[in-house]
Scaffold this active site. Structure first.
Site, PDB file in Angstrom:
ATOM      1  N   ASN A   1     -34.470   4.515  21.974  1.00 10.37           N
ATOM      2  CA  ASN A   1     -34.340   5.591  22.967  1.00 10.37           C
ATOM      3  C   ASN A   1     -35.722   6.204  23.199  1.00 10.37           C
ATOM      4  O   ASN A   1     -36.215   6.956  22.361  1.00 10.37           O
ATOM      5  CB  ASN A   1     -33.350   6.648  22.426  1.00 10.37           C
ATOM      6  CG  ASN A   1     -33.281   7.886  23.301  1.00 10.37           C
ATOM      7  OD1 ASN A   1     -33.736   7.888  24.449  1.00 10.37           O
ATOM      8  ND2 ASN A   1     -32.712   8.954  22.763  1.00 10.37           N
TER       9      ASN A   1
ATOM     10  N   HIS B   1     -25.623  12.437  23.254  1.00  3.44           N
ATOM     11  CA  HIS B   1     -26.832  12.650  22.440  1.00  3.44           C
ATOM     12  C   HIS B   1     -27.019  14.147  22.181  1.00  3.44           C
ATOM     13  O   HIS B   1     -26.756  14.969  23.058  1.00  3.44           O
ATOM     14  CB  HIS B   1     -28.056  12.069  23.156  1.00  3.44           C
ATOM     15  CG  HIS B   1     -29.261  11.983  22.271  1.00  3.44           C
ATOM     16  ND1 HIS B   1     -30.036  13.079  21.986  1.00  3.44           N
ATOM     17  CD2 HIS B   1     -29.795  10.946  21.581  1.00  3.44           C
ATOM     18  CE1 HIS B   1     -31.011  12.712  21.166  1.00  3.44           C
ATOM     19  NE2 HIS B   1     -30.885  11.419  20.902  1.00  3.44           N
TER      20      HIS B   1
ATOM     21  N   GLU C   1     -29.516  16.004  22.157  1.00  5.92           N
ATOM     22  CA  GLU C   1     -30.393  16.728  23.095  1.00  5.92           C
ATOM     23  C   GLU C   1     -29.638  17.071  24.381  1.00  5.92           C
ATOM     24  O   GLU C   1     -29.898  18.113  24.998  1.00  5.92           O
ATOM     25  CB  GLU C   1     -31.654  15.890  23.374  1.00  5.92           C
ATOM     26  CG  GLU C   1     -32.584  15.904  22.162  1.00  5.92           C
ATOM     27  CD  GLU C   1     -33.483  14.695  22.025  1.00  5.92           C
ATOM     28  OE1 GLU C   1     -33.678  13.947  22.993  1.00  5.92           O
ATOM     29  OE2 GLU C   1     -34.005  14.487  20.903  1.00  5.92           O
TER      30      GLU C   1
ATOM     31  N   GLU D   1     -25.817  10.480  14.330  1.00  8.52           N
ATOM     32  CA  GLU D   1     -27.164  11.046  14.353  1.00  8.52           C
ATOM     33  C   GLU D   1     -27.120  12.486  13.861  1.00  8.52           C
ATOM     34  O   GLU D   1     -26.872  13.412  14.654  1.00  8.52           O
ATOM     35  CB  GLU D   1     -27.709  11.024  15.791  1.00  8.52           C
ATOM     36  CG  GLU D   1     -27.836   9.637  16.370  1.00  8.52           C
ATOM     37  CD  GLU D   1     -28.916   9.620  17.436  1.00  8.52           C
ATOM     38  OE1 GLU D   1     -29.889   8.894  17.249  1.00  8.52           O
ATOM     39  OE2 GLU D   1     -28.798  10.349  18.423  1.00  8.52           O
TER      40      GLU D   1
HETATM   41  C1  PEP Z   1     -32.786   9.969  18.712  1.00  5.30           C
HETATM   42  O1  PEP Z   1     -33.182  10.880  19.419  1.00  5.30           O
HETATM   43  O2  PEP Z   1     -31.786   9.302  19.050  1.00  5.30           O
HETATM   44  C2  PEP Z   1     -33.512   9.696  17.484  1.00  5.30           C
HETATM   45  C3  PEP Z   1     -32.901   9.023  16.548  1.00  5.30           C
HETATM   46  O3  PEP Z   1     -34.804  10.180  17.386  1.00  5.30           O
HETATM   47  P1  PEP Z   1     -35.826   9.990  16.148  1.00  5.30           P
HETATM   48  O4  PEP Z   1     -35.721   8.564  15.692  1.00  5.30           O
HETATM   49  O5  PEP Z   1     -37.167  10.308  16.716  1.00  5.30           O
HETATM   50  O6  PEP Z   1     -35.383  10.931  15.088  1.00  5.30           O
END
Ligand code: PEP
Length: 257
Positions: free
Chosen positions: A10, A102, A104, A174
């Site tokens: 991503n 996600h 964000e 996540e």
């Molecule tokens: C993400 O935003 O899906 C993610 C896993 O970011 P990072 O690997 O930078 O923590």
């Protein structure tokens, strides 16, 4: 059990078109050199910003097991939604995957379960696999509410989908406290939650579909920790943010199974 090993990058809101193309060139060249050791069994998904999807899809067309995905799609099929992108548009540029849920999007754009249901319906209507992301905040983990939060995030959305529809899903666990922070869930924490997610899917559908769904880990997964995380029996790969922006790191992660 037919679940796939998957590594998805991503890119978020990073890179120019020229930088994007150069990065894809480096990644596909490095992985091409590794195909001899059987690495083409890993599904590789590049998730760039919208304007680069078409160019990158063209670039990876003949590269084995490389695909493009989008970071978002709209809840509606078409119409007066200035600035938005529909799932059918994504499909028309060769997109096979889309991120939904996600953290964000949840945090900065206030997206909620009802949005995710509509987005996933649109994706499925256009033969796009949703990569549905779930994860708890640090406060929710510290207060030992993480299993409850994950149960709610999953149930509120999955209850709107049949087994046949869910068979097109990829899930991504996540933990919000690990995204972009450099702090990673331990392999034990990741395995515990992935097994729990599979148990929820069993309760909502059945054990066959739960065994078949790929569940990716995301949250500061990198070239150093990917191998340990991917060796967990219920971790089927990674959704990678920061480390997907560097060819060497992303390729090492792909080679970590
Ligand atoms: C993400 O935003 O899906 C993610 C896993 O970011 P990072 O690997 O930078 O923590």
């Amino acid at each position: 059990m037919s679940r796939k090993k998957i590594v998805a990058g991503n890119w978020k809101m990073n890179k120019s078109l020229q930088e994007a193309k150069a990065l894809v060139e480096q990644i596909t060249n490095q992985i091409n050199d590794s195909i001899a050791i059987g690495i083409d069994e890993v599904t590789k998904i590049i998730i760039p910003p919208f304007p680069y999807l078409d160019a990158i899809n063209t670039q990876i067309l003949n590269k084995p097991n490389f695909n493009v995905g989008a970071q978002n799609c709209h809840t509606n099929a078409a119409g007066a939604f200035t600035g938005e992108v529909s799932a059918s548009m994504l499909s028309s540029v060769g997109c096979k995957y889309v991120l939904v849920g996600h953290s964000e999007r949840r945090q900065y754009f206030k997206e909620k379960d009802s949005d995710f249901v509509l987005k996933i319906k649109e994706a499925l209507n256009n033969n796009i696999h949703p990569i549905f992301c779930i994860g708890e905040t640090i406060d929710q983990r510290k207060t030992e509410n993480h299993f409850k939060v994950i149960t709610e995030q999953l149930t509120n959305v999955l209850k709107e989908f049949t087994v046949a529809e869910f068979s097109k899903f990829i899930l991504a666990y996540e933990p919000v406290w690990a995204i972009g922070t450099g702090e990673t869930a331990t392999a034990a924490q990741a395995q515990e939650m992935h097994a729990f997610i599979r148990s929820i899917v069993t309760d909502l559908y059945d054990s066959k579909i739960a065994n078949d769904v790929s569940i990716l880990y995301g949250g500061s997964c990198n070239a150093q920790n990917a191998q340990e995380l991917f060796s967990c029996p219920d971790v089927d790969g990674g959704l990678i943010g920061g480390a997907s922006l560097k060819a060497d790191d992303f390729c090492k992660i792909i080679l970590s199974f």
